[in-house]
Design a protein around this motif. Structure first.
Motif, PDB file in Angstrom:
ATOM      1  N   VAL A   1     -20.200  -9.936 -42.584  1.00 50.60           N
ATOM      2  CA  VAL A   1     -18.934  -9.216 -42.455  1.00 50.60           C
ATOM      3  C   VAL A   1     -17.918  -9.871 -43.395  1.00 50.60           C
ATOM      4  N   HIS A   2     -17.152  -9.068 -44.079  1.00 51.31           N
ATOM      5  CA  HIS A   2     -16.143  -9.583 -45.015  1.00 51.31           C
ATOM      6  C   HIS A   2     -15.194 -10.534 -44.280  1.00 51.31           C
ATOM      7  N   PRO A   3     -14.816 -11.642 -44.931  1.00 51.52           N
ATOM      8  CA  PRO A   3     -13.930 -12.624 -44.271  1.00 51.52           C
ATOM      9  C   PRO A   3     -12.640 -12.028 -43.714  1.00 51.52           C
ATOM     10  N   ASP A   4     -12.096 -10.983 -44.346  1.00 47.12           N
ATOM     11  CA  ASP A   4     -10.871 -10.354 -43.846  1.00 47.12           C
ATOM     12  C   ASP A   4     -11.073  -9.699 -42.482  1.00 47.12           C
ATOM     13  N   ASP A   5     -12.308  -9.306 -42.173  1.00 48.10           N
ATOM     14  CA  ASP A   5     -12.591  -8.585 -40.935  1.00 48.10           C
ATOM     15  C   ASP A   5     -13.410  -9.393 -39.933  1.00 48.10           C
ATOM     16  N   ARG A   6     -13.930 -10.530 -40.350  1.00 41.94           N
ATOM     17  CA  ARG A   6     -14.906 -11.275 -39.539  1.00 41.94           C
ATOM     18  C   ARG A   6     -14.373 -11.671 -38.166  1.00 41.94           C
ATOM     19  N   GLU A   7     -13.190 -12.209 -38.084  1.00 41.30           N
ATOM     20  CA  GLU A   7     -12.654 -12.670 -36.799  1.00 41.30           C
ATOM     21  C   GLU A   7     -12.476 -11.498 -35.834  1.00 41.30           C
ATOM     22  N   ARG A   8     -11.953 -10.383 -36.341  1.00 42.45           N
ATOM     23  CA  ARG A   8     -11.752  -9.197 -35.496  1.00 42.45           C
ATOM     24  C   ARG A   8     -13.089  -8.653 -34.996  1.00 42.45           C
ATOM     25  N   VAL A   9     -14.075  -8.555 -35.879  1.00 44.87           N
ATOM     26  CA  VAL A   9     -15.387  -8.031 -35.492  1.00 44.87           C
ATOM     27  C   VAL A   9     -16.052  -8.977 -34.489  1.00 44.87           C
ATOM     28  N   ALA A  10     -15.938 -10.281 -34.708  1.00 44.92           N
ATOM     29  CA  ALA A  10     -16.506 -11.255 -33.762  1.00 44.92           C
ATOM     30  C   ALA A  10     -15.884 -11.073 -32.380  1.00 44.92           C
ATOM     31  N   TYR A  11     -14.583 -10.863 -32.339  1.00 46.03           N
ATOM     32  CA  TYR A  11     -13.903 -10.643 -31.057  1.00 46.03           C
ATOM     33  C   TYR A  11     -14.407  -9.366 -30.391  1.00 46.03           C
TER      34      TYR A  11
ATOM     35  N   PHE B   1     -15.360  -1.810 -40.591  1.00 44.44           N
ATOM     36  CA  PHE B   1     -15.077  -3.061 -41.277  1.00 44.44           C
ATOM     37  C   PHE B   1     -15.731  -3.080 -42.653  1.00 44.44           C
ATOM     38  N   GLN B   2     -15.378  -4.102 -43.417  1.00 44.69           N
ATOM     39  CA  GLN B   2     -15.958  -4.309 -44.733  1.00 44.69           C
ATOM     40  C   GLN B   2     -17.089  -5.324 -44.629  1.00 44.69           C
ATOM     41  N   THR B   3     -18.076  -5.158 -45.501  1.00 41.86           N
ATOM     42  CA  THR B   3     -19.137  -6.158 -45.597  1.00 41.86           C
ATOM     43  C   THR B   3     -18.817  -7.060 -46.777  1.00 41.86           C
ATOM     44  N   ASN B   4     -19.561  -8.161 -46.867  1.00 40.51           N
ATOM     45  CA  ASN B   4     -19.368  -9.103 -47.966  1.00 40.51           C
ATOM     46  C   ASN B   4     -19.763  -8.499 -49.296  1.00 40.51           C
ATOM     47  N   ASP B   5     -19.281  -9.121 -50.368  1.00 39.44           N
ATOM     48  CA  ASP B   5     -19.746  -8.753 -51.704  1.00 39.44           C
ATOM     49  C   ASP B   5     -21.246  -8.954 -51.752  1.00 39.44           C
ATOM     50  N   GLY B   6     -21.938  -7.989 -52.226  1.00 40.79           N
ATOM     51  CA  GLY B   6     -23.387  -8.086 -52.383  1.00 40.79           C
ATOM     52  C   GLY B   6     -23.764  -7.323 -53.623  1.00 40.79           C
ATOM     53  N   PRO B   7     -25.022  -6.941 -53.729  1.00 37.97           N
ATOM     54  CA  PRO B   7     -25.446  -6.189 -54.916  1.00 37.97           C
ATOM     55  C   PRO B   7     -24.640  -4.903 -55.097  1.00 37.97           C
ATOM     56  N   GLY B   8     -24.217  -4.292 -53.984  1.00 36.84           N
ATOM     57  CA  GLY B   8     -23.450  -3.055 -54.053  1.00 36.84           C
ATOM     58  C   GLY B   8     -21.952  -3.273 -53.989  1.00 36.84           C
ATOM     59  N   GLY B   9     -21.505  -4.527 -53.992  1.00 37.16           N
ATOM     60  CA  GLY B   9     -20.078  -4.818 -53.874  1.00 37.16           C
ATOM     61  C   GLY B   9     -19.627  -4.721 -52.429  1.00 37.16           C
ATOM     62  N   VAL B  10     -18.321  -4.726 -52.217  1.00 41.67           N
ATOM     63  CA  VAL B  10     -17.770  -4.599 -50.874  1.00 41.67           C
ATOM     64  C   VAL B  10     -17.978  -3.171 -50.399  1.00 41.67           C
ATOM     65  N   ARG B  11     -18.491  -3.021 -49.189  1.00 39.93           N
ATOM     66  CA  ARG B  11     -18.733  -1.698 -48.614  1.00 39.93           C
ATOM     67  C   ARG B  11     -17.956  -1.577 -47.314  1.00 39.93           C
ATOM     68  N   ARG B  12     -17.531  -0.364 -46.976  1.00 37.59           N
ATOM     69  CA  ARG B  12     -16.921  -0.067 -45.678  1.00 37.59           C
ATOM     70  C   ARG B  12     -18.018   0.498 -44.801  1.00 37.59           C
ATOM     71  N   VAL B  13     -18.053   0.071 -43.544  1.00 37.62           N
ATOM     72  CA  VAL B  13     -19.026   0.600 -42.595  1.00 37.62           C
ATOM     73  C   VAL B  13     -18.329   0.988 -41.310  1.00 37.62           C
ATOM     74  N   ALA B  14     -18.942   1.914 -40.605  1.00 41.82           N
ATOM     75  CA  ALA B  14     -18.505   2.296 -39.264  1.00 41.82           C
ATOM     76  C   ALA B  14     -19.652   1.965 -38.328  1.00 41.82           C
ATOM     77  N   ALA B  15     -19.375   1.138 -37.334  1.00 41.87           N
ATOM     78  CA  ALA B  15     -20.410   0.717 -36.380  1.00 41.87           C
ATOM     79  C   ALA B  15     -20.015   1.167 -34.987  1.00 41.87           C
ATOM     80  N   ARG B  16     -20.978   1.737 -34.267  1.00 41.72           N
ATOM     81  CA  ARG B  16     -20.746   2.186 -32.898  1.00 41.72           C
ATOM     82  C   ARG B  16     -21.939   1.761 -32.058  1.00 41.72           C
ATOM     83  N   GLY B  17     -21.679   1.202 -30.892  1.00 41.41           N
ATOM     84  CA  GLY B  17     -22.759   0.781 -30.022  1.00 41.41           C
ATOM     85  C   GLY B  17     -22.320   0.707 -28.581  1.00 41.41           C
ATOM     86  N   ARG B  18     -23.282   0.451 -27.717  1.00 38.93           N
ATOM     87  CA  ARG B  18     -23.005   0.355 -26.289  1.00 38.93           C
ATOM     88  C   ARG B  18     -23.952  -0.665 -25.690  1.00 38.93           C
TER      89      ARG B  18
END
Length: 186
Positions: free
Chosen positions: A57-67, A83-100
C-alpha cells in the motif's frame, strides 16, 4: 476457488481476491492483487502476513488502510477502502477494495473475504462514472460477499462458483465503465 476462476482472475489483469485467516493474520491473494501490491504470486497464493499486504500500500495511504483492516477484523465487520499501491512496474495504481469478515457459530470473526479492482492511475474523483451506479454495484458486491459463507452450508460448489463468477463479472463491468470514463477524460 476453482482453477478456471483463478485463470479468469489472472487473465483479467484488474480484478483480484483475498482471503485473510484472522487466527494466523495471513492473507492469500490471487488475480491482479499480488502484482498490484508487489508480492510474488506463488507466495501470495500460499498466504503472506498482513504486514506484507500493507507494504504494497502506498505510504500516503498505509496507516489509514491498516486501521481499516484492524477495525474490520476487530469488529467482524466490513472492509472498504480506496487507496494507492506502491510504485511498481505499472507505477502508482488506485484500487478499490471491498470485503467482509465471516463469523463462526459463536459470532467471532474467523476470516475476511474480499475483492479488489484496479482503477488505473487515476482516482474515483477523476472518473465520470455516476456515483449512484458505483454505489449500486458496491451494494450488490457486498451482498454477494455476504452470501458466500451461507453457500458452504448448502453443499453446492456450483452455487459458490456462480457467486464467484458473478463477482468477477461485476469487476469486469466496473473496469469497462472506468476505461470508458478514462478515455473521455483523456
Amino acid at each position: 476457488m476453482t482453477p478456471s476462476l483463478k485463470s479468469a482472475l489472472a487473465a483479467s489483469g484488474y480484478v483480484g481476491v483475498w482471503e485473510t485467516n484472522l487466527a494466523t493474520q495471513t492473507v492469500a491473494m490471487t488475480g491482479a492483487l499480488p502484482n498490484l501490491l508487489g508480492v510474488d504470486e506463488q507466495r501470495a497464493a500460499a498466504g503472506v502476513p498482513v504486514s506484507a499486504f500493507l507494504e504494497g500500500v502506498h505510504p500516503d495511504d498505509r496507516e489509514r488502510v491498516a486501521y481499516l483492516i484492524q477495525e474490520a477484523h476487530r469488529t467482524a465487520g466490513r472492509f472498504e477502502a480506496d487507496f494507492q499501491t506502491n510504485d511498481g512496474p505499472g507505477g502508482v495504481r488506485r484500487v478499490a477494495a471491498r470485503g467482509r469478515v465471516e463469523v463462526d457459530a459463536d459470532g467471532r470473526g474467523h476470516r475476511c473475504l474480499g475483492v479488489v479492482l484496479d482503477l488505473g492511475d487515476g482516482g474515483l474523483a477523476d472518473l465520470t462514472v455516476s456515483a449512484q451506479r458505483l454505489r449500486a454495484i458496491d451494494r450488490v458486491v457486498d451482498a454477494l460477499i455476504a452470501v458466500r459463507p451461507l453457500l458452504a452450508d448448502a453443499g453446492s460448489p456450483i452455487l459458490r462458483t456462480l457467486i464467484d463468477a458473478t463477482l468477477l463479472e461485476f469487476g469486469r463491468l466496473l473496469a469497462s465503465q472506468m476505461e470508458q470514463a478514462d478515455r473521455q477524460i483523456n
